[in-house]
Every structure is written in structure tokens, then in C-alpha cells.
Design an enzyme around this catalytic site. Sequence first.
Site, mmCIF file in Angstrom:
data_model
loop_
_atom_site.group_PDB
_atom_site.id
_atom_site.type_symbol
_atom_site.label_atom_id
_atom_site.label_comp_id
_atom_site.label_asym_id
_atom_site.label_seq_id
_atom_site.Cartn_x
_atom_site.Cartn_y
_atom_site.Cartn_z
ATOM 1 N N GLN A 56 -25.405 -85.771 -15.648
ATOM 2 C CA GLN A 56 -25.793 -84.417 -16.072
ATOM 3 C C GLN A 56 -24.758 -83.874 -17.052
ATOM 4 O O GLN A 56 -23.572 -83.808 -16.729
ATOM 5 C CB GLN A 56 -25.902 -83.495 -14.853
ATOM 6 N N HIS A 66 -36.402 -83.505 -16.950
ATOM 7 C CA HIS A 66 -36.800 -84.158 -18.215
ATOM 8 C C HIS A 66 -38.211 -84.723 -18.065
ATOM 9 O O HIS A 66 -38.555 -85.297 -17.026
ATOM 10 C CB HIS A 66 -35.893 -85.353 -18.508
ATOM 11 N N ASP A 90 -36.642 -81.121 -26.059
ATOM 12 C CA ASP A 90 -35.247 -81.608 -26.061
ATOM 13 C C ASP A 90 -34.822 -81.847 -27.501
ATOM 14 O O ASP A 90 -35.566 -82.435 -28.293
ATOM 15 C CB ASP A 90 -35.149 -82.906 -25.241
ATOM 16 N N ILE A 91 -33.639 -81.383 -27.844
ATOM 17 C CA ILE A 91 -33.180 -81.489 -29.237
ATOM 18 C C ILE A 91 -32.786 -82.926 -29.620
ATOM 19 O O ILE A 91 -32.748 -83.265 -30.802
ATOM 20 C CB ILE A 91 -32.020 -80.488 -29.503
ATOM 21 N N HIS A 99 -32.293 -78.991 -14.856
ATOM 22 C CA HIS A 99 -33.414 -79.203 -15.785
ATOM 23 C C HIS A 99 -34.107 -80.511 -15.476
ATOM 24 O O HIS A 99 -33.470 -81.504 -15.147
ATOM 25 C CB HIS A 99 -32.946 -79.171 -17.243
HETATM 26 P P1 AMP Z 1 -28.624 -83.969 -19.150
HETATM 27 O O1 AMP Z 1 -27.817 -85.096 -19.707
HETATM 28 O O2 AMP Z 1 -29.597 -84.391 -18.085
HETATM 29 O O3 AMP Z 1 -27.749 -82.808 -18.738
HETATM 30 O O4 AMP Z 1 -29.549 -83.466 -20.327
HETATM 31 C C1 AMP Z 1 -29.223 -82.420 -21.167
HETATM 32 C C2 AMP Z 1 -30.275 -82.455 -22.254
HETATM 33 O O5 AMP Z 1 -30.224 -81.253 -22.960
HETATM 34 C C3 AMP Z 1 -30.040 -83.595 -23.256
HETATM 35 O O6 AMP Z 1 -31.174 -84.454 -23.296
HETATM 36 C C4 AMP Z 1 -29.825 -82.855 -24.568
HETATM 37 O O7 AMP Z 1 -30.395 -83.511 -25.669
HETATM 38 C C5 AMP Z 1 -30.517 -81.532 -24.293
HETATM 39 N N1 AMP Z 1 -30.015 -80.426 -25.104
HETATM 40 C C6 AMP Z 1 -28.726 -80.102 -25.337
HETATM 41 N N2 AMP Z 1 -28.661 -79.017 -26.139
HETATM 42 C C7 AMP Z 1 -29.936 -78.657 -26.394
HETATM 43 C C8 AMP Z 1 -30.528 -77.622 -27.183
HETATM 44 N N3 AMP Z 1 -29.783 -76.732 -27.847
HETATM 45 N N4 AMP Z 1 -31.878 -77.569 -27.249
HETATM 46 C C9 AMP Z 1 -32.642 -78.473 -26.597
HETATM 47 N N5 AMP Z 1 -32.138 -79.467 -25.847
HETATM 48 C C10 AMP Z 1 -30.807 -79.562 -25.746
#
Ligand code: AMP
Length: 141
Positions: free
Chosen positions: A92, A100, A28-29, A98
Site C-alpha cells: 500500500q 483497485h 487510477d493515474i 482503496h
Molecule cells: P496502492 O499502491 O494500493 O496504495 O495504490 C495507490 C494507487 O493510487 C496507485 O495505483 C497510484 O497510481 C494511484 N494514484 C496515486 N496518485 C493518484 C492520483 N493523483 N490520481 C489517481 N490515482 C492516483
Amino acid sequence: MTIFEKIIAGDLPASFIHQDERCVSFMDIHPLNEGHVLVVPRTPAARLTGLDPETAAHLFTVARKILEAIQHTAIRCEGANIFLSDGEIAGQEVPHVHLHIVPRFRGDGVKLTFGKKPPAADREVLDRAAQTIGAHFKRRA
Ligand code: AMP
């Protein structure tokens, strides 16, 4: 096209741990803690019920294996939060299913608030974590 579809297509960078025919996993970024991993199906379904049951179950099988791999690294992992936000109302942000995996340790101060993002991590740091976890993951394949 979601960010995750672009990552899966190779159009955006990611620090991958593993890829198979049904799903991929990468760092996760905006990690809530070191070792925060996402497990993402290749099928671009927004919601869990949009996935076939085998793929949905596979996400959890892979998550379990990643957690086991993390536990064999130096990443602090006394426990973990494994969660899936299903739908905007549930927090979300990326409309592509996805799972976590967030390693936890006593006193880490992590609060799961759904909405407030920690800062982005350096790609080098994410690549290093992905490589370490990935090495242990492959031993368990
Ligand atoms: P959610 O809030 O459950 O939809 O989580 C989305 C997740 O995706 C968040 O924890 C973000 O930090 C992660 N995310 C968004 N863009 C990227 C990316 N380019 N690479 C890796 N993780 C990402």
C-alpha cells in the site's frame, strides 16, 4: 492529508466516475490497464479495519457496479483483478483505503508486482474513460 483526501476535497484533479455519501471512484493515474479504477471511502482510514463495516461492504458493492459498467463499454475486460493492499508491507502506497479494479484481457502482459508503477496517463484519456464508464454506471444506479 493524503492525496486521496485532497482529491475528495477537490484540491487535486481526478477523473471521477461516481460520488456518493460514503465513497468516490476515479481513474487510477498510473493505470495497469485501460479502465483501472479506484474506489475510495470518504473516511480517511488508512486500513480496512479502520472503516465501519457498512462502508467497507459498500466499497465492494460499488466495485461490482463499476465492473458491470466497464463490461458495457469498449474497454477490453475479459476478467478483472479487484484488490486492496492493506498496509505498507502489503504494497500500500497511499495510506487511505482503496479498492483497485483492473480490467484484464488475454495477452495484456500485466504483472501485479506491487511497487513498480506504470507511467502516468494523460488526463484527457482518463476523463474519456471515466465518462464512458460513468454513463453505464448511472444507468445501473
Ligand atoms: P496502492 O499502491 O494500493 O496504495 O495504490 C495507490 C494507487 O493510487 C496507485 O495505483 C497510484 O497510481 C494511484 N494514484 C496515486 N496518485 C493518484 C492520483 N493523483 N490520481 C489517481 N490515482 C492516483
